[in-house]
Design an enzyme around this catalytic site. Sequence first.
Site, PDB file in Angstrom:
ATOM      1  CG  HIS A  71     -24.963  -4.184  49.926  1.00  0.00           C
ATOM      2  ND1 HIS A  71     -24.233  -4.345  49.666  1.00  0.00           N
ATOM      3  CD2 HIS A  71     -24.855  -5.947  49.688  1.00  0.00           C
ATOM      4  CE1 HIS A  71     -22.902  -4.529  49.527  1.00  0.00           C
ATOM      5  NE2 HIS A  71     -22.864  -5.983  49.425  1.00  0.00           N
ATOM      6  CG  ASP A 116     -23.422  -0.579  47.995  1.00  0.00           C
ATOM      7  OD1 ASP A 116     -23.939  -0.327  49.193  1.00  0.00           O
ATOM      8  OD2 ASP A 116     -23.321  -1.327  47.381  1.00  0.00           O
ATOM      9  CD  GLN A 206     -22.175 -13.891  47.986  1.00  0.00           C
ATOM     10  OE1 GLN A 206     -20.864 -14.203  47.309  1.00  0.00           O
ATOM     11  NE2 GLN A 206     -22.399 -12.919  47.490  1.00  0.00           N
ATOM     12  N   GLY A 207     -19.526 -11.253  51.829  1.00  0.00           N
ATOM     13  CA  GLY A 207     -18.560 -11.008  53.065  1.00  0.00           C
ATOM     14  C   GLY A 207     -17.193 -10.369  53.007  1.00  0.00           C
ATOM     15  CG  ASP A 208     -13.986 -10.101  50.200  1.00  0.00           C
ATOM     16  OD1 ASP A 208     -13.983 -10.421  51.176  1.00  0.00           O
ATOM     17  OD2 ASP A 208     -14.184 -10.896  49.384  1.00  0.00           O
ATOM     18  CB  SER A 209     -20.357  -6.610  50.151  1.00  0.00           C
ATOM     19  OG  SER A 209     -20.640  -7.145  49.816  1.00  0.00           O
TER      20      SER A 209
END
Length: 260
Positions: A71, A116, A206-209
């Site tokens: 993603h 993912d 958010q942003g660690d994905s």
Amino acid sequence: MLTRVLAGAAALAATAGLAAPAAASEPPSGPETQVVGGTRASQGEFPWMVRLSMGCGGALYTDQLVLTAAHCVDRTGSDSSITATLGVVDLQSSSAKKVRSTYVYRSPTYDSTGGDWALIKLASPVSGIPTLPIAKNADNNSGTFTIAGWGAAQEGGAQQRYLLKAEVPFVDDQTCQSQGGSYGELKPDAELCAGKLDTGGVDTCQGDSGGPMFRRDEAGEWIQVGIVSWGDGCARAHAPGVYTEVSTFASDIAEAAGKI
Ligand code: ARG
């Protein structure tokens, strides 16, 4: 709020946050400072951690491939738009290695049965940075996991200049699924849950994905068991973080790596 759909927004926020160093340059004030609920990683502690310019994390899988989340990327194909930052906890360090992407491989099953994960090929191999081996079986898919990233230190918060780390306990599929909402759609073979169910307080955000979730294996070596994927908000009670179950896709990842 299912945060996976916000990867694009997180990417924009990340770019903005890093363009304005003042927003993220304050060192944390103490050991309980902020990943959410984490502390600062020391230089060299997790040497294979990678920051990607679209606002995601990753882990060095080979000297020229970064494992991240599907993603975080658009499609399989040539792509020179991504910059990987390696070898530092401080993204503004002058010793950071910065390497461009040349190709992206996005899990072909992500949009259907799940998975993912994605691989990003770098323009040239990096030297002197260890890789993070991935779990090839489920032996290490429980216990206590380590998470790390430059993402928000609280839900809705800014991207971080310094790498943060934290520990989260395994949550079994059935318990995870029974938290309701988006968790009812958990894909048990493709996804692994972790978090402090009763209290919340510690999580990726958010942003660690795309970044790794890892632990020590039976030989005492770090092994990657997850990839940061999604969660309902960040660090909420009864809303664990959901991670790609790396062992399920280990052979697919290896096969893709051999082709690109
Ligand atoms: N999808 C998010 C990203 O793009 C990661 C969300 C992780 N959320 C969580 N609660 N563990 O960065």
